[in-house]
Structures are given as structure tokens and as C-alpha cells.
Design a protein around this motif. Structure first.
Motif, mmCIF file in Angstrom:
data_model
loop_
_atom_site.group_PDB
_atom_site.id
_atom_site.type_symbol
_atom_site.label_atom_id
_atom_site.label_comp_id
_atom_site.label_asym_id
_atom_site.label_seq_id
_atom_site.Cartn_x
_atom_site.Cartn_y
_atom_site.Cartn_z
ATOM 1 N N PHE A 174 14.661 60.016 16.640
ATOM 2 C CA PHE A 174 15.085 59.081 15.913
ATOM 3 C C PHE A 174 16.655 59.193 16.725
ATOM 4 N N HIS A 193 23.469 58.762 13.262
ATOM 5 C CA HIS A 193 24.464 57.766 12.938
ATOM 6 C C HIS A 193 25.819 58.469 13.430
ATOM 7 N N ARG A 206 24.578 61.805 7.754
ATOM 8 C CA ARG A 206 23.339 60.924 6.943
ATOM 9 C C ARG A 206 22.346 60.514 7.891
ATOM 10 N N ILE A 207 21.122 60.895 7.372
ATOM 11 C CA ILE A 207 20.166 60.351 7.912
ATOM 12 C C ILE A 207 19.311 59.217 7.089
ATOM 13 N N GLU A 208 18.757 58.095 7.646
ATOM 14 C CA GLU A 208 17.930 57.189 6.848
ATOM 15 C C GLU A 208 16.912 57.529 6.097
ATOM 16 N N ASP A 209 16.961 57.260 4.941
ATOM 17 C CA ASP A 209 15.983 57.624 3.999
ATOM 18 C C ASP A 209 14.549 57.586 4.463
ATOM 19 N N SER A 210 14.109 56.611 5.036
ATOM 20 C CA SER A 210 12.880 56.353 5.656
ATOM 21 C C SER A 210 12.615 57.616 6.535
ATOM 22 N N ASP A 211 13.599 57.887 7.312
ATOM 23 C CA ASP A 211 13.350 58.994 8.293
ATOM 24 C C ASP A 211 13.162 60.475 7.545
ATOM 25 N N SER A 256 28.692 60.524 11.538
ATOM 26 C CA SER A 256 27.881 60.713 10.114
ATOM 27 C C SER A 256 26.713 61.669 10.102
#
Length: 139
Positions: free
Chosen positions: A107, A110, A115-120, A113
């Protein structure tokens, strides 16, 4: 085979990369390799993996290193690919004596950041549990 998944080994760069894949389907590395648009991404991921195996997986785990632990209880980690935004969600199998990385999917992170997407993250948690079960079946 657990939940229709298996762990495959790919002979790459003089070593072997372990990848979680659906039974009878191409895994994410095979898909990247087959696509002309993704060949550079494939090469970068393989290069990062080669560096990790040369140095030893245990030595590459840490916040400022190649392998960042996301959820230790699950063995869920992300592999950072050099100075790019490319990340690989992976399962870190710890058999006590040594650690093995099982790559699950790539994937784009960002920039600036952690932060990793919630879906990932949701997909990563699910696949880490499956990868763990697959590794335990193999033993």
C-alpha cells in the motif's frame, strides 16, 4: 490451508520471499511483477526485502528501521521500502529462535504521517491472523 490461503515462497535475489496468497490465485508480488506499470515497485520491494534478510530480520525491527511493529500481539508489521511511500503489510512470525516475514499486501503510506488507513489496518489484522494459522499448520 487455512481459510483458502497458503504461504508461498518466491526465489528472488538469491533468497526466498514468503508471501500469503489465496489458494489458486496470484499473490500481490506476482501481480506487481506481471504489470509493466508496477515493475519498479516490485523491484523496490524485493530490494528492501533483500536488505532485511542480509542484515537479519531481528536487527531490522524498530520504529526507525525497515520493519515497524503495528500490533505486536498479532505479529502485524509494516515494511518500509527505502525512501519511498511504498509500504508492505506483513506478518512477523516469531518461532523463538528466529523471525520470518510473511508479506501480505502493499500500500502507499502517507508522507509525513505514521497513520495507516483504517481499511488497510482492518485487512492487515485479518490477514495476519490467517498467516499465523498457516505458519502454525506448516510446523
Amino acid at each position: 490451508m487455512t481459510h483458502g490461503y497458503e504461504i508461498r515462497g518466491h526465489a528472488i535475489l538469491g533468497g526466498q520471499i514468503l508471501v500469503l496468497a489465496k489458494e489458486g490465485k496470484r499473490d500481490f508480488l506476482e501481480k506487481l511483477e506481471m504489470s509493466p506499470k508496477s515493475s519498479e515497485r516490485y523491484e523496490l520491494i524485493c530490494g528492501a526485502y533483500e536488505k532485511i534478510t542480509q542484515r537479519g530480520v531481528s536487527r531490522c525491527v524498530g520504529r526507525q528501521n525497515f520493519v515497524r511493529v503495528l500490533e505486536g500481539s498479532l505479529g502485524l508489521v509494516e515494511v518500509k521500502v527505502g525512501n519511498t511511500r511504498i509500504r508492505v503489510m506483513s506478518y512477523l512470525h516469531d518461532s523463538g529462535e528466529d523471525k520470518e516475514l510473511i508479506l501480505m499486501f502493499d500500500f502507499t503510506g502517507h508522507q509525513g504521517s505514521n497513520r495507516i488507513e483504517d481499511s488497510d489496518m482492518k485487512k492487515g489484522r485479518k490477514l495476519a491472523k490467517i498467516a499465523k494459522e498457516c505458519m502454525e499448520e506448516e510446523k
